[in-house]
Design an enzyme around this catalytic site. Structure first.
Site, PDB file in Angstrom:
ATOM      1  N   GLU A 262       0.816  -1.212   0.000  1.00  0.00           N
ATOM      2  CA  GLU A 262       0.000   0.000   0.000  1.00  0.00           C
ATOM      3  C   GLU A 262       0.857   1.272   0.000  1.00  0.00           C
ATOM      4  O   GLU A 262       0.827   2.077   0.937  1.00  0.00           O
ATOM      5  CB  GLU A 262      -0.951   0.001   1.195  1.00  0.00           C
ATOM      6  CG  GLU A 262      -1.921  -1.169   1.193  1.00  0.00           C
ATOM      7  CD  GLU A 262      -2.908  -1.153   2.341  1.00  0.00           C
ATOM      8  OE1 GLU A 262      -3.874  -1.938   2.288  1.00  0.00           O
ATOM      9  OE2 GLU A 262      -2.737  -0.350   3.293  1.00  0.00           O
TER      10      GLU A 262
ATOM     11  N   GLU B 201      -4.952  -8.936   0.410  1.00  0.00           N
ATOM     12  CA  GLU B 201      -5.570  -8.715   1.720  1.00  0.00           C
ATOM     13  C   GLU B 201      -7.071  -8.614   1.552  1.00  0.00           C
ATOM     14  O   GLU B 201      -7.567  -7.969   0.629  1.00  0.00           O
ATOM     15  CB  GLU B 201      -5.077  -7.426   2.391  1.00  0.00           C
ATOM     16  CG  GLU B 201      -3.714  -7.477   3.011  1.00  0.00           C
ATOM     17  CD  GLU B 201      -3.367  -6.174   3.716  1.00  0.00           C
ATOM     18  OE1 GLU B 201      -4.287  -5.467   4.211  1.00  0.00           O
ATOM     19  OE2 GLU B 201      -2.174  -5.849   3.773  1.00  0.00           O
TER      20      GLU B 201
END
Length: 475
Positions: free
Chosen positions: A171, A369
């Site tokens: 991220e 995720e």
């Protein structure tokens, strides 16, 4: 009731994810090895739920053998974590390795492999060394980019023959968005220009590391884990669709396009320039990004993002923020995870899969995720002390249903990684919302107990088949 099933492809990964800083704790950490996260915790502990943070975390550093045994209990084929850059080095500028930490990493890798679990590693999961943030401004400096590349080369040299799945960042947009766009995390500085400088530095670092990995001739894959927000306009009206398009440019395509296509979207560059953002990468930097795109990506998917046309004109005396072009839209009647404050819409998995297929050359990817954080899970314990988290089983099943549908329709997705294997620390929320297949009991020396979902995940991994009812809401 009639049962239906969808089979997983033979090579499909069923694993779980976490990171070094969210699990390891500070055992063995030396002076001067603080990460950005560590510095935030030390300087602003009051914002961390109940004062918990990375200092102890789940104590994986000392309990990794126990935890790897539990990975087998819950049926993981793969486990994704990170190597903590701030701890891997004793001197970031000179490239001097902390051999104690490096040996720990090797022991973790070897123990996982000996137990039939494939390790997957990110090189940075919010673990920028605090020293480099203080001295160089972090990712504002190209010197930091080069130090990161040198660190990556050393990691590959040591572990590249054992680990076959690598990611540069997890991220990469998050830290600078929370700090420099929204100013809601330490050190609370609103600077949109710096936000874009950090974005570019991370895109450049990814490309340079991809180049270094390929030059090393390693037999594996190198990519990046992104968190693309599946974005929907409030309506089909042009003004709402434009709001969604611009949101997508700033928060998704700013990393998706350079990583996969090797270039920034022209529309994004035009908007940045038109709003006074001084972003002028060199031709050499752009060529490096162009010529070193990733092998695959991870996509972290939790919830949809819905926007509408902006409700008010952006104030002239307020620095530019992408919110100039959109307002958040809350869908009436939406399903919610009220612990986390996030909408639940499993169809985002299918929509993202089709986007990767249609807009990004059907590049290989994993759902890196996905998970459900619930507060106060102890209320769901049975008489034997096991958490009966049927809500998590339902959440995973519904998202997997849409992922398997997408694979049937040609999506090139190779795996699903649950967040997370055990409960762990999250930024600010600490242990407030629990995500794990395995409970971490803070009242009992952080002892581990497998939840109902953990045994269910084991059955899923062994059967390689998702079973659902004919009338289930998956369909």
């Amino acid at each position: 009731m009639t049962k239906y099933s969808l089979k997983f492809p033979n090579d499909f990964i069923l694993g779980a994810a976490s990171s070094a800083w969210q699990t390891e704790g500070w055992s063995g950490k030396k002076d001067g090895q603080d990460s950005y996260i560590d510095a935030w915790y030390k300087n602003d502990r009051k914002v961390w739920h109940n004062g918990y943070g990375p200092a102890v975390a789940t104590d994986f550093y000392n309990r990794y053998v126990e935890d790897i045994d539990l990975m087998k209990v819950v049926g993981l084929t793969h486990y994704r974590s990170s190597i903590n850059w701030s701890r891997f080095m004793l001197d970031y500028e000179q490239g001097i390795v902390d051999e104690e930490y490096a040996n720990y990493v090797e022991q973790v890798i070897d123990t996982m492999l000996a137990n039939g679990i494939e390790p997957m590693f990110c090189l940075e999961h919010y673990e920028l060394p605090a020293y480099l943030l203080d001295k160089y401004g972090g990712w504002s400096s190209l010197e930091v980019v080069d130090m990161f590349v040198n660190y990556a080369r050393e990691v590959f040299r040591r572990y590249g023959s054992k680990v076959k799945h690598w990611f540069t960042f997890n991220e990469p947009i998050v830290v600078q968005t929370r700090v420099f766009l929204d100013a809601i995390r330490y050190p609370y500085e609103q600077d949109t220009n710096k936000w874009m400088v950090w974005n570019h530095a991370k895109n450049l670092a990814t490309a340079k590391i991809v180049k270094a990995y390929r030059e090393g001739g390693y037999e594996g894959k190198i990519g990046v884990v992104l968190n693309p927000e599946v974005t929907y306009p409030r309506s089909s009206a042009l003004h709402d669709r434009r709001a969604a398009e611009i949101y997508d440019l700033f928060y998704n395509r700013v990393f998706l396009d350079p990583a996969i296509k090797g270039e920034y979207p022209e529309q994004l560059l035009t908007l940045l320039k038109g709003n006074g953002i001084d972003f002028e990468p060199s031709a050499e930097e752009l060529a490096i990004i162009k010529n070193n795109t990733v092998d695959f990506i991870g996509a972290n998917l939790y919830y949809p993002h819905r926007v509408k046309a902006p409700e008010a004109e952006w104030p002239r005396d307020v620095p530019f923020h992408p919110k100039k072009y959109f307002s958040v839209f809350e869908l009436p009647g939406r399903e919610m995870n009220f612990s986390r404050g996030w909408e639940i819409d499993p169809a985002i998995v299918y929509d993202m899969a089709m986007r990767i297929k249609n807009d990004y050359g059907n590049i290989e990817w994993i759902l890196s995720e996905n998970g459900m954080g619930i507060e106060n899970e102890v209320q769901f314990k049975d008489e034997n002390g096991q958490i009966q988290d049927d809500y998590r089983i339902d959440f995973i099943s519904r998202h997997l249903y849409h992922l398997l549908r997408a694979i049937e329709d040609g999506a090139n997705c190779k795996g699903y990684m649950l967040w997370s294997f055990t409960d762990n620390v999250s930024p600010m929320n600490a242990f407030k919302n629990r995500y794990g297949l395995v409970e971490i009991d803070l009242e009992d020396n952080r002892n581990r107990r497998v939840k109902k979902s953990g045994y269910w995940y084991k059955e899923l991994s062994e059967s390689r088949c998702l079973i659902f009812d004919q009338d289930s809401e998956y369909r």
